[in-house]
Design a protein around this motif. Structure first.
Motif, PDB file in Angstrom:
ATOM      1  N   SER A  24       0.897  -1.156   0.000  1.00 29.33           N
ATOM      2  CA  SER A  24       0.000   0.000   0.000  1.00 29.33           C
ATOM      3  C   SER A  24       0.932   1.201   0.000  1.00 29.33           C
ATOM      4  O   SER A  24       1.868   1.261   0.799  1.00 29.33           O
ATOM      5  N   LYS A  25       0.696   2.160  -0.893  1.00 26.65           N
ATOM      6  CA  LYS A  25       1.656   3.243  -1.037  1.00 26.65           C
ATOM      7  C   LYS A  25       1.004   4.499  -1.583  1.00 26.65           C
ATOM      8  O   LYS A  25      -0.105   4.459  -2.142  1.00 26.65           O
ATOM      9  N   VAL A  26       1.708   5.604  -1.412  1.00 29.97           N
ATOM     10  CA  VAL A  26       1.300   6.895  -1.959  1.00 29.97           C
ATOM     11  C   VAL A  26       2.422   7.393  -2.864  1.00 29.97           C
ATOM     12  O   VAL A  26       3.598   7.304  -2.516  1.00 29.97           O
ATOM     13  N   GLY A  27       2.060   7.917  -4.031  1.00 31.02           N
ATOM     14  CA  GLY A  27       3.032   8.538  -4.903  1.00 31.02           C
ATOM     15  C   GLY A  27       3.957   7.569  -5.622  1.00 31.02           C
ATOM     16  O   GLY A  27       3.850   6.349  -5.496  1.00 31.02           O
ATOM     17  N   GLY A  28       4.878   8.157  -6.402  1.00 37.61           N
ATOM     18  CA  GLY A  28       5.758   7.336  -7.218  1.00 37.61           C
ATOM     19  C   GLY A  28       4.990   6.723  -8.382  1.00 37.61           C
ATOM     20  O   GLY A  28       3.981   7.261  -8.842  1.00 37.61           O
ATOM     21  N   LYS A  29       5.458   5.580  -8.840  1.00 37.76           N
ATOM     22  CA  LYS A  29       4.785   4.860  -9.919  1.00 37.76           C
ATOM     23  C   LYS A  29       3.927   3.740  -9.333  1.00 37.76           C
ATOM     24  O   LYS A  29       4.258   3.208  -8.273  1.00 37.76           O
ATOM     25  N   PRO A  30       2.842   3.370  -9.987  1.00 44.53           N
ATOM     26  CA  PRO A  30       2.000   2.292  -9.452  1.00 44.53           C
ATOM     27  C   PRO A  30       2.742   0.962  -9.397  1.00 44.53           C
ATOM     28  O   PRO A  30       3.512   0.632 -10.296  1.00 44.53           O
ATOM     29  N   ALA A  31       2.526   0.211  -8.324  1.00 51.07           N
ATOM     30  CA  ALA A  31       3.055  -1.142  -8.201  1.00 51.07           C
ATOM     31  C   ALA A  31       1.940  -2.082  -8.648  1.00 51.07           C
ATOM     32  O   ALA A  31       1.149  -2.571  -7.844  1.00 51.07           O
ATOM     33  N   TRP A  32       1.856  -2.300  -9.956  1.00 50.37           N
ATOM     34  CA  TRP A  32       0.730  -3.034 -10.540  1.00 50.37           C
ATOM     35  C   TRP A  32       0.610  -4.457  -9.985  1.00 50.37           C
ATOM     36  O   TRP A  32       1.617  -5.097  -9.660  1.00 50.37           O
ATOM     37  N   LEU A  33      -0.611  -4.937  -9.916  1.00 50.88           N
ATOM     38  CA  LEU A  33      -0.879  -6.288  -9.426  1.00 50.88           C
ATOM     39  C   LEU A  33      -0.970  -7.273 -10.585  1.00 50.88           C
ATOM     40  O   LEU A  33      -0.079  -8.083 -10.806  1.00 50.88           O
ATOM     41  N   ASP A  34      -2.047  -7.201 -11.353  1.00 52.33           N
ATOM     42  CA  ASP A  34      -2.222  -8.055 -12.530  1.00 52.33           C
ATOM     43  C   ASP A  34      -1.481  -7.418 -13.694  1.00 52.33           C
ATOM     44  O   ASP A  34      -1.888  -6.378 -14.217  1.00 52.33           O
ATOM     45  N   LEU A  35      -0.408  -8.035 -14.130  1.00 50.95           N
ATOM     46  CA  LEU A  35       0.465  -7.423 -15.129  1.00 50.95           C
ATOM     47  C   LEU A  35       0.021  -7.675 -16.561  1.00 50.95           C
ATOM     48  O   LEU A  35       0.698  -7.251 -17.501  1.00 50.95           O
ATOM     49  N   GLU A  36      -1.105  -8.339 -16.747  1.00 55.80           N
ATOM     50  CA  GLU A  36      -1.612  -8.590 -18.095  1.00 55.80           C
ATOM     51  C   GLU A  36      -2.873  -7.802 -18.415  1.00 55.80           C
ATOM     52  O   GLU A  36      -3.335  -7.796 -19.543  1.00 55.80           O
ATOM     53  N   ASN A  37      -3.434  -7.155 -17.431  1.00 60.09           N
ATOM     54  CA  ASN A  37      -4.682  -6.414 -17.630  1.00 60.09           C
ATOM     55  C   ASN A  37      -4.564  -5.004 -17.055  1.00 60.09           C
ATOM     56  O   ASN A  37      -5.263  -4.645 -16.095  1.00 60.09           O
ATOM     57  N   LEU A  38      -3.670  -4.237 -17.643  1.00 66.94           N
ATOM     58  CA  LEU A  38      -3.460  -2.863 -17.176  1.00 66.94           C
ATOM     59  C   LEU A  38      -4.324  -1.885 -17.967  1.00 66.94           C
ATOM     60  O   LEU A  38      -4.610  -2.109 -19.147  1.00 66.94           O
ATOM     61  N   PRO A  39      -4.731  -0.792 -17.337  1.00 68.56           N
ATOM     62  CA  PRO A  39      -5.517   0.224 -18.055  1.00 68.56           C
ATOM     63  C   PRO A  39      -4.670   0.908 -19.124  1.00 68.56           C
ATOM     64  O   PRO A  39      -3.471   1.111 -18.942  1.00 68.56           O
ATOM     65  N   LEU A 130       9.482  -5.876 -13.709  1.00 69.16           N
ATOM     66  CA  LEU A 130       8.183  -5.907 -14.380  1.00 69.16           C
ATOM     67  C   LEU A 130       8.342  -6.006 -15.888  1.00 69.16           C
ATOM     68  O   LEU A 130       7.405  -6.414 -16.587  1.00 69.16           O
ATOM     69  N   SER A 131       9.514  -5.638 -16.402  1.00 71.54           N
ATOM     70  CA  SER A 131       9.733  -5.632 -17.854  1.00 71.54           C
ATOM     71  C   SER A 131       9.628  -7.024 -18.466  1.00 71.54           C
ATOM     72  O   SER A 131       9.487  -7.163 -19.680  1.00 71.54           O
ATOM     73  N   LYS A 132       9.695  -8.049 -17.636  1.00 67.13           N
ATOM     74  CA  LYS A 132       9.537  -9.418 -18.127  1.00 67.13           C
ATOM     75  C   LYS A 132       8.125  -9.635 -18.661  1.00 67.13           C
ATOM     76  O   LYS A 132       7.895 -10.427 -19.567  1.00 67.13           O
ATOM     77  N   TRP A 133       7.171  -8.885 -18.089  1.00 72.42           N
ATOM     78  CA  TRP A 133       5.768  -9.090 -18.426  1.00 72.42           C
ATOM     79  C   TRP A 133       5.175  -7.951 -19.246  1.00 72.42           C
ATOM     80  O   TRP A 133       4.272  -8.179 -20.052  1.00 72.42           O
TER      81      TRP A 133
END
Length: 253
Positions: A24-39, A130-133
């Motif tokens: 859980s975090k504020v700011g920076g870049k999002p720490a995405w969960l599902d790496l195949e279904n991003l907006p 994350l670049s792997k996905w």
């Protein structure tokens, strides 16, 4: 006796808020969960100025009380994170209007291709990437659809973010055999959210109770839109209705 989770911001190292740790975090870049279904960048556009909204915060909120869920539904939503994005253009921020804000929910089953089935170790992991996905914007960390035509290594969600990143440092880095992690001025400062439980004697309504209240108000025709409520009524409610929980929290701090 009810339990309320209080959230506090703490300084953190970048590795402490990586996706693999479900932060859980504020700011920076999002720490995405599902790496195949991003907006997409289009889905994250402000409805007022059409610029890409910036990540504000995320809350890791797994639904632990599975009494009302089937086993299949519970397992498929083992991990759940809420993401909040906001437009940084102050002119787009207007009272009683949410067109400059977007909240997204992402869920993932426990057995998935991205993360370990077992709880992760809270230690640095240089091999995690994350670049792997997925290819993410070099500036804001959202899904990219473009790349630097010169070095082919930097990716971007929009032309505007590519221009900003070029000015902020990629102009010097482009083509060089270096990997520099920069925190763009466009982003909010990054903090980890730490939660602590606190017992309170104030009764907190459950989701089912709130839904029942809403359904009853709907039957009585009392669920009009905000345009049906006058500013006078809103001000009167704001000045007479006290938030006892917040008042107690404010007194302690």
């Amino acid at each position: 006796m009810s339990v309320i989770e209080l959230g506090f911001l703490e300084k953190c190292e970048p590795w402490q808020v990586e996706s693999r740790l479900f932060p859980s975090k504020v700011g920076g870049k999002p720490a995405w969960l599902d790496l195949e279904n991003l907006p997409t960048s289009e889905q994250l556009q402000c409805k007022k100025c059409q610029q890409t909204m910036i990540f504000l915060c995320q809350i890791y909120a797994p639904y632990e009380d599975n009494v009302h869920l089937s086993l299949d539904n519970y397992l498929s939503n083992f991990h759940r994170t809420l993401f909040v994005f906001v437009c940084r253009n102050l002119k787009c921020c207007q009272r009683n209007n949410s067109e400059n804000v977007k909240v997204l929910r992402s869920s993932l089953q426990r057995d998935n291709k991205f993360y370990s089935y077992d709880p992760p170790e809270d230690i640095p992991n240089p091999e995690f990437s994350l670049s792997k996905w997925v290819k993410l914007c070099n500036l804001c960390g959202c899904l990219s659809s473009k790349q630097c035509s010169k070095c082919k290594n930097a990716h971007y969600c929009s032309r505007r973010h590519q221009v900003i990143d070029w000015k902020e440092g990629h102009k010097k880095e482009c083509g060089a055999d270096i990997s520099v992690k920069r925190h763009s001025k466009v982003l909010f400062p990054e903090w980890e959210i730490i939660t602590e439980p606190e017992e309170t004697d104030i009764k907190v309504a459950t989701e089912e109770e709130e839904l029942e209240k809403f359904n009853q108000l709907e039957k009585e025709g009392k669920t009009g839109t905000m345009s049906d409520v006058s500013e006078t009524d809103l001000d009167a409610h704001a000045t007479t209705e006290k938030d006892k929980v917040f008042a107690k929290f404010h007194k302690k701090n």
